[in-house]
Scaffold this motif. Structure first.
Motif, short mmCIF file in Angstrom:
data_model
loop_
_atom_site.label_atom_id
_atom_site.label_comp_id
_atom_site.label_asym_id
_atom_site.label_seq_id
_atom_site.Cartn_x
_atom_site.Cartn_y
_atom_site.Cartn_z
N GLU A 5 44.56 49.08 35.41
CA GLU A 5 43.22 48.50 35.29
C GLU A 5 43.21 47.15 34.59
O GLU A 5 42.18 46.47 34.57
CB GLU A 5 42.30 49.48 34.56
CG GLU A 5 42.11 50.78 35.36
CD GLU A 5 40.84 51.51 34.98
OE1 GLU A 5 40.26 51.20 33.93
OE2 GLU A 5 40.43 52.38 35.77
N ARG A 6 44.36 46.73 34.06
CA ARG A 6 44.41 45.42 33.39
C ARG A 6 44.21 44.27 34.38
O ARG A 6 43.91 43.15 33.98
CB ARG A 6 45.74 45.25 32.65
CG ARG A 6 45.78 45.95 31.30
CD ARG A 6 47.10 45.75 30.61
NE ARG A 6 48.17 46.51 31.26
CZ ARG A 6 49.46 46.29 31.06
NH1 ARG A 6 49.86 45.33 30.25
NH2 ARG A 6 50.38 47.04 31.66
N VAL A 7 44.40 44.53 35.67
CA VAL A 7 44.21 43.45 36.66
C VAL A 7 42.74 43.25 37.01
O VAL A 7 42.38 42.25 37.63
CB VAL A 7 45.01 43.70 37.96
CG1 VAL A 7 46.49 43.82 37.67
CG2 VAL A 7 44.51 44.92 38.72
N ILE A 8 41.89 44.19 36.63
CA ILE A 8 40.46 44.04 36.91
C ILE A 8 39.94 42.84 36.12
O ILE A 8 40.25 42.67 34.95
CB ILE A 8 39.68 45.32 36.57
CG1 ILE A 8 40.12 46.47 37.50
CG2 ILE A 8 38.18 45.09 36.67
CD1 ILE A 8 39.51 47.81 37.18
N GLY A 9 39.16 42.00 36.80
CA GLY A 9 38.68 40.77 36.18
C GLY A 9 39.46 39.55 36.61
O GLY A 9 39.08 38.42 36.31
N HIS A 10 40.57 39.78 37.33
CA HIS A 10 41.41 38.68 37.80
C HIS A 10 41.42 38.62 39.32
O HIS A 10 41.59 39.64 39.99
CB HIS A 10 42.85 38.84 37.29
CG HIS A 10 42.97 38.81 35.81
ND1 HIS A 10 42.87 37.64 35.08
CD2 HIS A 10 43.17 39.80 34.90
CE1 HIS A 10 43.02 37.92 33.78
NE2 HIS A 10 43.19 39.22 33.65
N ILE A 11 41.26 37.43 39.86
CA ILE A 11 41.34 37.23 41.32
C ILE A 11 42.79 37.33 41.76
O ILE A 11 43.70 36.87 41.06
CB ILE A 11 40.74 35.85 41.68
CG1 ILE A 11 39.22 35.93 41.65
CG2 ILE A 11 41.22 35.36 43.05
CD1 ILE A 11 38.52 34.61 41.86
N ASP A 12 43.00 37.93 42.92
CA ASP A 12 44.36 38.01 43.46
C ASP A 12 44.80 36.62 43.93
O ASP A 12 44.10 35.98 44.72
CB ASP A 12 44.40 38.98 44.64
CG ASP A 12 45.78 39.04 45.26
OD1 ASP A 12 46.70 39.55 44.60
OD2 ASP A 12 45.95 38.54 46.39
N PRO A 13 45.96 36.14 43.46
CA PRO A 13 46.40 34.79 43.85
C PRO A 13 46.69 34.66 45.34
O PRO A 13 46.46 33.60 45.94
CB PRO A 13 47.67 34.57 43.02
CG PRO A 13 48.08 35.91 42.54
CD PRO A 13 46.85 36.74 42.46
N GLY A 14 47.19 35.74 45.97
CA GLY A 14 47.45 35.70 47.41
C GLY A 14 46.17 35.54 48.22
O GLY A 14 46.13 34.80 49.21
N ALA A 15 45.12 36.21 47.76
CA ALA A 15 43.81 36.06 48.42
C ALA A 15 43.26 34.65 48.19
O ALA A 15 42.65 34.06 49.08
CB ALA A 15 42.83 37.11 47.90
N ALA A 16 43.52 34.11 47.00
CA ALA A 16 43.04 32.76 46.69
C ALA A 16 43.73 31.71 47.56
O ALA A 16 43.08 30.80 48.08
CB ALA A 16 43.27 32.45 45.21
N SER A 17 45.05 31.84 47.74
CA SER A 17 45.76 30.87 48.59
C SER A 17 45.38 31.06 50.05
O SER A 17 45.26 30.08 50.80
CB SER A 17 47.28 30.98 48.40
OG SER A 17 47.76 32.26 48.76
N ALA A 18 45.14 32.30 50.46
CA ALA A 18 44.69 32.56 51.83
C ALA A 18 43.35 31.86 52.09
O ALA A 18 43.15 31.25 53.14
CB ALA A 18 44.55 34.06 52.07
#
Length: 215
Positions: A186-199
């Protein structure tokens, strides 16, 4: 007006420029939930693809060879997970337009949808797992849905860009099912996925290309 190999060379150059402009931002996003090098990997891959494609003779090279050349160059430049994913995307795009000397709008849309399909199948991911699929899948669906009722070429990709950005933003509230980030729970909640951002950046470049073409 058909999309030529020269047009595709221009598209790959645009993608490389746009990814370079966001390289540090992508690394920051990745630093929060991954290795911190996603921007560097995407920049290396897109730059290599653009350079390899630019070296082709536009008068002798069909579109399928452009995509296949980009796939090989991207894969050779990027050892990270995005390498095989984008290589598969470009190979699928090339297969979708095989034997076409130039591309119609319909051909290009099919190539775009094939890219999303290739990424999803190669990554064995589905929407909701905090990956680049969360941007690619809705973008392809939006473009294809708009194309059926007869929207213009650039309208289809405007909708694709919007869907990609929304999909990317939605990853902020997700836990990760794949990759290094999946170990963080759950520590990733609140962070945008970088792969989705580059896509979303790549898809925005394609939308810009479509707009210039229709403009």
């Amino acid at each position: 007006m058909a999309i030529t190999t020269k047009d595709l060379q221009h598209l790959f150059a645009m993608i490389a420029v746009d990814i370079l402009a966001q390289r540090d931002h992508l690394c920051e996003l990745d630093g929060a939930i991954g290795d911190g090098d996603h921007g560097i990997a995407m920049d290396a891959g897109c730059e290599a693809a653009a350079r390899a494609v630019a070296a082709l003779d536009a008068t002798q090279t069909p579109p399928t060879a452009v995509f296949n050349t980009a796939a090989k160059a991207f894969l050779n430049a990027v050892g990270a997970s995005s390498g095989p994913l984008y290589a598969t995307a470009f190979m699928r795009a090339g297969a979708a337009v095989k034997d076409r000397p130039e591309l119609s709008d319909d051909d290009f849309l099919r190539a775009f949808a094939a890219m999303a399909e290739g990424i999803q199948e190669r990554g064995k991911a589905k929407p909701g797992e905090k990956t680049m699929v969360d941007a690619w899948r809705p973008a392809a669906d939006a473009a294809l849905d708009a194309w059926q009722p007869g929207a213009s070429f650039h309208q289809c990709f405007d909708l694709a860009e919007r869907a990609a950005r929304q999909g990317c933003e939605a990853t902020r509230d997700m836990t990760a099912a794949k990759g290094r980030a999946s170990r963080l729970g759950e520590r990733v909640i609140g962070h945008i996925d970088p792969g989705a951002a580059s896509a979303a950046i790549v898809i925005a470049s394609i939308a810009k290309f479509a707009q210039h073409r229709d403009g």
